[in-house]
Design a protein around this motif. Structure first.
Motif, short mmCIF file in Angstrom:
data_model
loop_
_atom_site.label_atom_id
_atom_site.label_comp_id
_atom_site.label_asym_id
_atom_site.label_seq_id
_atom_site.Cartn_x
_atom_site.Cartn_y
_atom_site.Cartn_z
N MET A 18 0.85 -1.20 0.00
CA MET A 18 0.00 0.00 0.00
C MET A 18 0.88 1.24 0.00
SD MET A 18 -2.85 1.11 2.82
CE MET A 18 -3.70 2.69 2.68
N ARG A 19 0.64 2.16 -0.95
CA ARG A 19 1.47 3.36 -1.04
C ARG A 19 0.90 4.46 -0.17
NH1 ARG A 19 2.99 4.76 -7.06
NH2 ARG A 19 4.29 6.19 -5.87
N GLY A 20 1.82 5.30 0.38
CA GLY A 20 1.38 6.40 1.23
C GLY A 20 0.74 7.52 0.43
N LEU A 21 0.04 8.37 1.14
CA LEU A 21 -0.62 9.49 0.49
C LEU A 21 0.31 10.70 0.38
CD1 LEU A 21 -4.12 9.22 2.17
CD2 LEU A 21 -3.43 8.42 -0.09
N ILE A 22 1.34 10.73 1.22
CA ILE A 22 2.31 11.82 1.18
C ILE A 22 3.72 11.25 1.24
CG2 ILE A 22 0.78 13.54 2.22
CD1 ILE A 22 2.11 12.97 4.89
N ARG A 23 4.69 12.04 0.81
CA ARG A 23 6.09 11.63 0.91
C ARG A 23 6.92 12.83 1.33
NH1 ARG A 23 8.73 13.39 -3.78
NH2 ARG A 23 7.29 13.99 -5.45
N LEU A 24 8.12 12.54 1.85
CA LEU A 24 9.03 13.60 2.28
C LEU A 24 9.92 14.01 1.11
CD1 LEU A 24 10.18 12.35 5.79
CD2 LEU A 24 8.53 14.14 5.28
N GLU A 25 10.11 15.30 0.99
CA GLU A 25 10.97 15.81 -0.08
C GLU A 25 11.87 16.89 0.52
OE1 GLU A 25 9.46 16.45 -4.23
OE2 GLU A 25 9.92 18.53 -3.70
N LYS A 26 13.16 16.82 0.22
CA LYS A 26 14.09 17.80 0.79
C LYS A 26 13.84 19.18 0.18
CE LYS A 26 18.76 18.07 2.50
NZ LYS A 26 20.02 17.37 2.68
N ARG A 27 13.81 20.19 1.05
CA ARG A 27 13.60 21.55 0.56
C ARG A 27 14.85 22.05 -0.16
NH1 ARG A 27 9.10 24.09 2.58
NH2 ARG A 27 8.18 23.11 4.43
N ILE A 28 14.69 22.59 -1.31
CA ILE A 28 15.80 23.16 -2.06
C ILE A 28 16.08 24.58 -1.59
CG2 ILE A 28 16.74 23.68 -4.32
CD1 ILE A 28 16.28 20.72 -3.79
N ASP A 29 15.05 25.37 -1.45
CA ASP A 29 15.19 26.75 -0.97
C ASP A 29 13.87 27.18 -0.34
OD1 ASP A 29 13.55 26.97 -3.10
OD2 ASP A 29 14.90 28.14 -4.33
N PHE A 30 13.94 28.29 0.35
CA PHE A 30 12.73 28.84 0.98
C PHE A 30 12.95 30.33 1.20
CE2 PHE A 30 15.17 26.24 4.07
CZ PHE A 30 15.85 27.25 4.70
N PRO A 31 11.86 31.08 1.40
CA PRO A 31 12.00 32.54 1.60
C PRO A 31 12.83 32.87 2.83
CG PRO A 31 9.70 31.90 1.26
CD PRO A 31 10.47 30.63 1.42
N VAL A 32 13.38 34.07 2.85
CA VAL A 32 14.24 34.49 3.96
C VAL A 32 13.50 34.45 5.29
CG1 VAL A 32 15.58 36.43 4.90
CG2 VAL A 32 15.62 35.95 2.43
N TRP A 33 12.20 34.81 5.25
CA TRP A 33 11.43 34.88 6.49
C TRP A 33 11.04 33.51 7.03
CZ3 TRP A 33 6.87 32.36 5.91
CH2 TRP A 33 6.36 32.24 4.61
N PHE A 34 11.12 32.48 6.20
CA PHE A 34 10.57 31.18 6.60
C PHE A 34 11.26 30.57 7.83
CE2 PHE A 34 9.97 26.55 6.10
CZ PHE A 34 8.59 26.52 6.23
N PRO A 35 12.62 30.59 7.93
CA PRO A 35 13.24 30.03 9.14
C PRO A 35 12.78 30.70 10.43
CG PRO A 35 14.87 30.36 7.43
CD PRO A 35 13.63 31.02 6.95
N PHE A 36 12.65 32.02 10.40
CA PHE A 36 12.21 32.74 11.60
C PHE A 36 10.76 32.35 11.94
CE2 PHE A 36 15.43 35.35 9.53
CZ PHE A 36 16.32 35.52 10.57
N PHE A 37 9.94 32.23 10.88
CA PHE A 37 8.54 31.84 11.10
C PHE A 37 8.46 30.44 11.69
CE2 PHE A 37 4.71 29.76 9.43
CZ PHE A 37 3.74 30.58 9.99
N ALA A 38 9.24 29.51 11.14
CA ALA A 38 9.19 28.12 11.63
C ALA A 38 9.65 28.03 13.08
CB ALA A 38 10.07 27.24 10.74
N VAL A 39 10.74 28.74 13.41
CA VAL A 39 11.24 28.71 14.79
C VAL A 39 10.23 29.36 15.74
CG1 VAL A 39 13.03 29.58 16.33
CG2 VAL A 39 13.66 28.61 14.13
N PHE A 40 9.65 30.48 15.30
CA PHE A 40 8.67 31.18 16.15
C PHE A 40 7.46 30.30 16.44
CE2 PHE A 40 4.82 33.82 16.39
CZ PHE A 40 5.11 34.56 17.52
N ILE A 41 6.92 29.68 15.39
CA ILE A 41 5.76 28.81 15.58
C ILE A 41 6.11 27.63 16.48
CG2 ILE A 41 4.19 27.22 14.39
CD1 ILE A 41 3.46 30.14 14.07
N SER A 42 7.31 27.08 16.29
CA SER A 42 7.72 25.93 17.10
C SER A 42 7.86 26.33 18.57
CB SER A 42 9.05 25.38 16.58
OG SER A 42 8.90 24.94 15.26
#
Length: 365
Positions: free
Chosen positions: A1-25
């Motif tokens: 049975m195949r999964g509905l989602i898979r993991l994919e390595k991020r190539i790039d992301f916006p400058v604000w994204f790391p701060f947003f991810a850490v803040f939410i965490s």
């Protein structure tokens, strides 16, 4: 049975994204901590408010926070190098007490009559070398026998604790300490000056800040730093590029362990003035330093900020023990939740979830 989602390595992301991810965490971690405090029957707002007001809400709290931030700066900065090389050093706690024991032993049994300008540099060297040797053992075990560094560095903490305990309750117990498990007091030349009414050593603070800048240049402006970063990205690729990854890991761990040893020297020469039980020398600095380095995203220049933040949590934890009556382990639980939330943030920054589209054949089935 195949999964509905898979993991994919991020190539790039916006400058604000790391701060947003850490803040939410971090917010998520605080919410979970609040739930745990509520389940223990205390008002989470009072506990969280007490942690931050006890450390940052008064001049006394700020002075205590800065005093605890110094060893965290040294340890956190040291950990950025092996962490960048994807070598997980969980043994800073043991490296700290080994460094403290080596420097204390030198002062007590070799350098009693030496002047401060000779004695202290030699103690510094002893602490650094002892911490470095303790830290490279896991590298040797990894390279020779494939032993996981997580297990070996963690186990070496317990060995270091037992060794130092054996010394202070046995051959190094001070004749002048009335039976308490301390060594004799260090000579006057081995005691560091503190700012009045504080636990802040200006010399150790200066050394910590210099180390922060030096580590950043080593990591981002030198060939060695480039090799460390390439080793962390892919060891196979690093070997293919001609990088001696074993030497890179040895240097990274020696630097990290050496700085943890120097942090131990700072504790006994500035605060305690003798070798004591490991739990007295360190207030969990080695383990908290892991969170400090991780929250700084393995960037040495950010370590002073994260070290100050987590030093505040340690000081605030002491405050709520008195004001609310919570056990000391409460702060450890709080630290653990914050670390877990940061690991989740790091996972989110590294990978993304991608829906798996069904093929035509699968749809027909």
């Amino acid at each position: 049975m195949r999964g509905l989602i898979r993991l994919e390595k991020r190539i790039d992301f916006p400058v604000w994204f790391p701060f947003f991810a850490v803040f939410i965490s971090l917010v998520t971690g605080l919410v979970f901590s609040a739930i745990i405090f509520a389940l223990k029957g205390v008002n989470p707002l009072i506990v969280l408010g007490g942690i931050f007001s006890g450390s940052f809400g008064s001049l006394y709290g700020l002075k205590e926070t800065l005093g605890k931030a110094i060893p965290l700066m040294l340890i956190g900065t040291g950990l950025t190098l092996p962490f960048m090389a994807k070598f997980w050093n969980i043994g800073a706690e043991g490296q700290l007490v080994v460094g403290a024991a080596a420097s204390a032993g030198f002062a007590l049994f070799v350098g009693q009559s030496l002047p401060a300008y000779i004695l202290f540099p030699l103690m510094f060297l002893c602490a650094f070398i002892a911490g470095a040797i303790w830290a490279v053992i896991p590298v040797v075990l990894k390279n020779s026998f494939g032993v996981s560094e997580v297990i070996s560095t963690l186990m070496l903490n317990y060995i270091a604790f037992e060794l130092v305990t054996m010394l202070v309750v046995g051959p190094w117990r001070g004749a002048t300490q009335q039976g308490y498990p301390y060594s004799d007091d260090l000579p006057e030349a081995a005691r560091l000056y503190l700012f009045p009414y504080t636990r802040i050593s200006p010399l150790m603070l200066f050394i910590a800040l210099i180390i922060v800048v030096t580590a950043w240049f080593a990591l981002y402006r030198s060939r060695l730093g480039y090799e460390i970063r390439v080793t962390g990205e892919s060891r196979d690729a690093a070997r293919y590029a001609g990088i001696h990854t074993s030497l890179v890991l040895l240097f990274s761990m020696a630097f990290s362990g050496g700085l943890a040893g120097v942090a131990g020297l700072g504790e006994i020469t500035a605060i305690h003035h003798h070798l004591a039980m490991p739990s007295v020398i360190s207030a969990g600095y080695g383990f908290t330093g892991i969170i400090v380095a991780w929250l700084a995203r393995r960037n040495p220049l950010l370590v002073p900020l994260t070290a100050f933040f987590f030093a505040g949590i340690l000081v605030g934890g002491d405050a709520i023990q008195i004001s609310v009556g919570l056990p000391a382990s409460t702060v450890s639980v709080f630290n653990g939740i914050i670390l877990l939330s940061l690991l989740i943030a790091d996972f989110i920054l590294t990978y993304r979830l991608v829906p798996v589209k069904k093929t035509k054949t699968e749809k027909e089935k």
